[in-house]
Design an enzyme around this catalytic site. Structure first.
Site, PDB file in Angstrom:
ATOM      1  N   HIS A  33       0.823  -1.205   0.000  1.00 30.56           N
ATOM      2  CA  HIS A  33       0.000   0.000   0.000  1.00 30.56           C
ATOM      3  C   HIS A  33       0.860   1.261   0.000  1.00 30.56           C
ATOM      4  CE1 HIS A  33      -2.486  -3.286   1.508  1.00 30.56           C
ATOM      5  NE2 HIS A  33      -3.534  -2.621   1.104  1.00 30.56           N
ATOM      6  N   SER A  65      -6.350  -5.395  10.948  1.00 29.73           N
ATOM      7  CA  SER A  65      -7.808  -5.409  11.007  1.00 29.73           C
ATOM      8  C   SER A  65      -8.173  -4.041  11.546  1.00 29.73           C
ATOM      9  CB  SER A  65      -8.305  -6.514  11.926  1.00 29.73           C
ATOM     10  OG  SER A  65      -9.716  -6.489  11.946  1.00 29.73           O
ATOM     11  N   ARG A  87     -18.589 -19.140  37.986  1.00 30.24           N
ATOM     12  CA  ARG A  87     -18.415 -17.698  37.715  1.00 30.24           C
ATOM     13  C   ARG A  87     -18.080 -16.955  39.007  1.00 30.24           C
ATOM     14  NH1 ARG A  87     -24.182 -14.807  37.745  1.00 30.24           N
ATOM     15  NH2 ARG A  87     -25.413 -16.461  38.655  1.00 30.24           N
ATOM     16  N   GLU A 143     -17.630  -4.532  24.207  1.00 26.51           N
ATOM     17  CA  GLU A 143     -16.719  -5.668  24.347  1.00 26.51           C
ATOM     18  C   GLU A 143     -15.479  -5.540  23.470  1.00 26.51           C
ATOM     19  OE1 GLU A 143     -19.985  -5.870  23.701  1.00 26.51           O
ATOM     20  OE2 GLU A 143     -20.774  -6.600  25.615  1.00 26.51           O
TER      21      GLU A 143
END
Lengths: 632, 632
Positions: free
Chosen positions: B34, B121, B325, B373
């Site tokens: 690029h 990404s 948990r 998240e």
């Protein structure tokens, strides 16, 4: 039914109170749920369902009815209460909330005819809303789309992807309402009741933002009216509300999220709420007893059924060099000609996925999302739910950006047709960040996804048509390199099928590839044949569903020696899919796959370095079957 | 080395020209890449690397050095050119770009010592930047973090998640620079060169935004200075640039994205660029020949090595009822006491995942991301890259929101320790949107992830400590329901181990469970034992790596009858992992798993309805092994 504003408001006020009562009663009966998240939205729901939206409670699927998406899916009980109040089903059903024998689930799913897409994973409903609003444009309907968001979910990036796309596409038929009750699950939200934090964001993103008191029915009606009159941009109504509104001991308090009221609390709350019913003017008393009669009906448009023709057969000839990603572009462009429901969505890679071939022919059915994969898939979910056949495409690895949307598309069972290009190490020099090596795992994990992986132009084109007519969600994996066409144009394929490319009576093993590895397997076949060890070669173009019988037959015919070879990590790929299929017949599978994080390099170097080239196949066949034929 | 502004600018101008020459030369040599995306950023890179950042090119890992993240990872060649210019390695290495024998990959990865996290990404680098900036606060260092973003990637929702968190955390040690070159891959970006679109968004999100001409070195230096002096909020410098700047025939033109120049184009471009070198004042001529001497060094702080002690053993007693948990919450709170590197990240579910137990003890090492998240996992990547041991936790299903970050964490090989609660149908009434049934598939697909799935409080606590000391990325799956403690507090575990919970000489089959299904297997064992068909029961608490030898031994001892039972979809779960492990020994696996989209209901109803309860295990054992022992 028309009614003046002064008379309407007490009627709606009483509907809101009834929605609160139904919400807390149903959650207490269930022993779980989110009553306080329902209470903050009661006036908004009353105004939307009994004064604003045009719909037919007995025919929620009317294609011209206004749509409602509950993006804050945990407020499902108030949604169900509103539909019961509207007459869609008997109120007594509400007390079956969350039971295994009821479709009134903890969060809404399209098992219910009035739910377009499943919600409950926050930040997704507004993305679906984009697609539902785009669909109105596609079918030239004036239906409007309303999405109710929570304030907490506004922290999700997907909400802002939708913000960008909604404004860029000038979706003035879309209206969001954010229920700003200030409290998240575990604490105050990021911005609590600072309404300017919301307003300045939405305005910066190009939406018309209106800040109101979300318990003031007059203000809600005015805002909905203003939204309807706003042209050239979507509207976000920012409604300041109180979580648990109407229940004195829960109002605005932390510690009440996702908590059903116990018996004593419920009795006390209902007593309080019943006192909140207000008198209605005498002339609307009858009406107030049947608020459903207030609901404006949608215009009934006669829409001729879509009768798509078959596309012309592929025009490739055996031996032509064509990348499957490019064949995909040709295929949807052809399909678009015969079926007006086909639409395509891009995330600024249309010249790599070749979806630009579709855009050139059908610019009005091509939706650009820029680099925002979540809203691309979310919008596709909305489009699919409203009758379009959407093909969102990007690099296969970047669909992982939308993995949670893919999960919810599966739960919604909507017919999104994902096409991911640039699979595996065969992309070469760009390196691991651009290589999908877990996309098959992501999609085969969903039990209702069809997962396809063609190796040549003909099979790509045929499978694109099949996935379009397939009822549920589907994923196709395409490859970057050009590969030779190996099928004649009249070859037939099926979802759940495979092709045996090479076979002989003396095959010592079956090698199963897909995509680029089919050609490695064919090379290995030629080499091994010369060495007197012919192999059966299978093109597993349908990974899920999988042709179990075909695989077992091949295993039986080739000494039980099954070798899979895939441009994918071993877990969740072709090897695992084949192994699961043949396990009950007693066969095991030897897997060739990419077993470490790869790197940049030439495609052929990488196929070899990471163990999936013809050379590795030959070695594996010799190791596995060599002893049987004594060739070593 | 101090130098006055008037002398500095021509020196930096020449560095920028050199960076352009190196970028186009290396991409042309590679035949891909690029170059034009590098050219737009050349002045920004020159100013950052040779006037702003304090670092030591020979020791890029210095804990107090300023950090640089190339969020627009496709501009890797200009990053490599800058480090070469700084003296980190010889410029001749640049010509090995994208070759299999070079670590100068197509997109940056931490194979290079000056790269903290892999990028490529889009939209992730700024999230990692949040974590890197938080880490400075954690270790009380004054290092600053710089992130270079592309304008195209600003469409990614994750960028806006980072926007929210950066402002909420008042990260004035973080400075983003957006290279607004106006062109994406396939077309103009959403906002092209409308700088106000960017500025108003970043300002609305609470950042200090500065709009500049990104080729004006004076303006860049001023903006960096202003950013450094801005307190209480992060800064985003919005630099208007020209894609392909400096190359007349590519400047600002579409069609040049991701395209290396051919020989003729390269020669022409280099001739043009060489003419862009400017004379420098006589007093800095020497300096201009060695721009690396301009680089300010970081303060060298002496930091004592961290020497964590072992946490106290678990305090549970066999038979105690505790959800895994909750045991996770207890475990990290204990671990935090003995290791200051442990930090926890939440997405507004701390009271469900029990990470709030850690927050209560260590509020300064607890980072709230609200319902976002992607930035939670991205920030964890940045923290891990800088020496922290981050535990991000949320509902297991919502980690799918960050699947692409998990993919990039694997490529980065950074030690993020993900803990996902509420796995499977055993959560009950909340319904499928809250049930993780593909999380094991997502994490086991990554070849370097440790994947753990404890069934009781003791194993949870032990495995949390093991995953903290494990070098790479790891995932733990926890469950919602309380389960009895079955291990004594001094039981030892290992990543890659398993436990045989029941065995006898006459075992007719091996049943392999994990988490909640361990208890279904134990129930089935008791029933079958009474019926004279004892089974071996294995707790497969480590799904990846997996104890292949232990599984094969069990298979051999139990007639080759292996049954897996898991609260997960079949693909990519425990069944596939076991099958892959035992395949080479010739064993197949019978899999019990959730085979359709589930629904709301009571946990025990759902375990039974979807085929993974004790009753189904008993049936499977009888069907598989019944004939062997003649019990039917």
């Amino acid at each position: 039914m028309s009614i003046d504003r002064a008379s309407l408001i007490p009627v709606l006020k009483n509907v809101a109170t009834q929605l609160r009562i139904d919400s807390i009663r149903s959650t207490s009966e269930a022993g779980s749920g989110h009553p306080t998240s329902c209470c903050s939205a009661a006036e908004i729901m009353a105004a939307l369902f009994f004064a604003e939206m045009r719909f037919d409670p007995k025919n929620p699927r009317n294609p011209d009815a206004d749509r409602f998406v509950l993006s804050k899916g945990h407020a499902a009980p108030v949604l169900y209460a509103a539909w019961a109040e509207a007459g869609a089903f008997d109120r007594s059903e509400l007390l079956k909330l969350r039971r295994i024998d009821s479709d009134l689930e903890g969060h809404p799913t399209p098992r219910l005819p009035f739910v377009d897409v499943a919600t409950g994973s926050l930040g997704q409903g507004i993305c679906a809303g984009i697609g539902i609003a785009l669909n109105a444009r596609r079918i030239a309907s004036d239906y409007r789309t309303y999405v109710l968001l929570g304030d907490g979910e506004s922290a999700e990036g997907s909400v802002w992807e939708a913000g960008n796309v909604g404004a860029a596409d000038k979706l003035d038929n879309l209206c969001g309402i954010t229920d700003v009750n200030g409290l998240g699950q575990s604490r105050a939200t990021m911005w609590n009741h600072d309404m300017d934090q919301f307003a300045r964001r939405w305005r910066a993103f190009g939406w018309h933002a209106i800040v109101i008191d979300g318990h003031d029915l007059g203000a809600i009606l005015d805002a909905l009216d203003e939204a309807r009159r706003t042209k050239g941009q979507p509207t976000m109504i920012l409604a300041r509300t109180i979580k648990g509104k109407g229940i004195s001991f829960a109002e605005g308090k932390e510690g009440w999220h996702g908590k059903a009221l116990n018996k004593a609390e419920l009795d006390r709350a209902i007593a309080e709420l019943e006192k909140q019913f207000v008198p209605v003017p005498p002339d609307v008393e009858k009406l107030a007893k049947n608020p459903a009669s207030l609901i404006p009906k949608p215009a009934s448009t006669s829409r001729p059924p879509v009768a798509p023709k078959s596309p012309a057969p592929p025009s490739y000839k055996i031996g032509d060099q064509v990348a499957t990603r490019e064949a995909y572009g040709d295929a949807i462009a052809k399909l678009g000609e015969v079926d007006p429901r086909i639409v395509a969505l891009d995330a600024d890679v249309k010249n790599s996925t070749f979806s630009e071939k579709f855009e050139k022919k059908f610019p009005d059915r091509f939706y650009q999302n820029f680099i925002a994969e979540q809203v691309m898939v979310g919008a596709a979910m909305g489009l699919a739910a409203r009758g379009a056949i959407p093909f969102p495409s990007t690099f296969a690895c970047f669909f992982s950006r939308a993995a949670d949307f893919i999960r919810m598309a599966a739960i919604s069972n909507v017919g999104v047709k994902l096409v991911g290009s640039h699979a595996g190490v065969s992309i070469g020099e760009d390196g691991p960040s651009q290589m999908a090596l877990e996309d098959l795992a992501m999609c085969t994990a969903q039990p209702n996804f069809a997962v396809l992986y063609p190796c040549d132009g003909v099979s790509t084109e045929r499978l694109v048509a099949l996935m379009a007519s397939h009822a549920g969600p589907a994923y196709m994996r395409t490859s970057r390199p050009k590969t030779p066409v190996i099928y004649s144009a009249d070859e037939t394929f099926s979802i759940g099928g495979l092709k045996v490319l090479r076979e002989s009576g003396g095959d010592v093993a079956t090698v199963i590839g897909a995509g680029v590895t089919v050609f490695e397997a064919l090379k290995a076949h030629d080499e091994l044949k010369t060495a007197g060890m012919p192999i059966r070669v299978i093109d597993l173009y349908s990974v899920s569903p999988i042709d179990r019988d075909g695989l077992v037959a091949a295993a039986r015919a080739t000494g039980g020696h099954l070798i899979t070879v895939e441009d994918h990590y071993p877990a969740g790929g072709i090897g695992d899919a084949v192994a699961a299929a043949v396990a009950d017949a007693g066969f095991t599978v030897h897997r060739l796959a990419v077993r470490e994080i790869p790197r940049s390099g030439k495609a052929e170097e990488l196929l070899d370095r990471f163990g999936i080239s013809a050379r590795h196949i030959v070695s594996a066949v010799r190791a596995l079957a060599g002893k049987t034929v004594g060739a070593r």
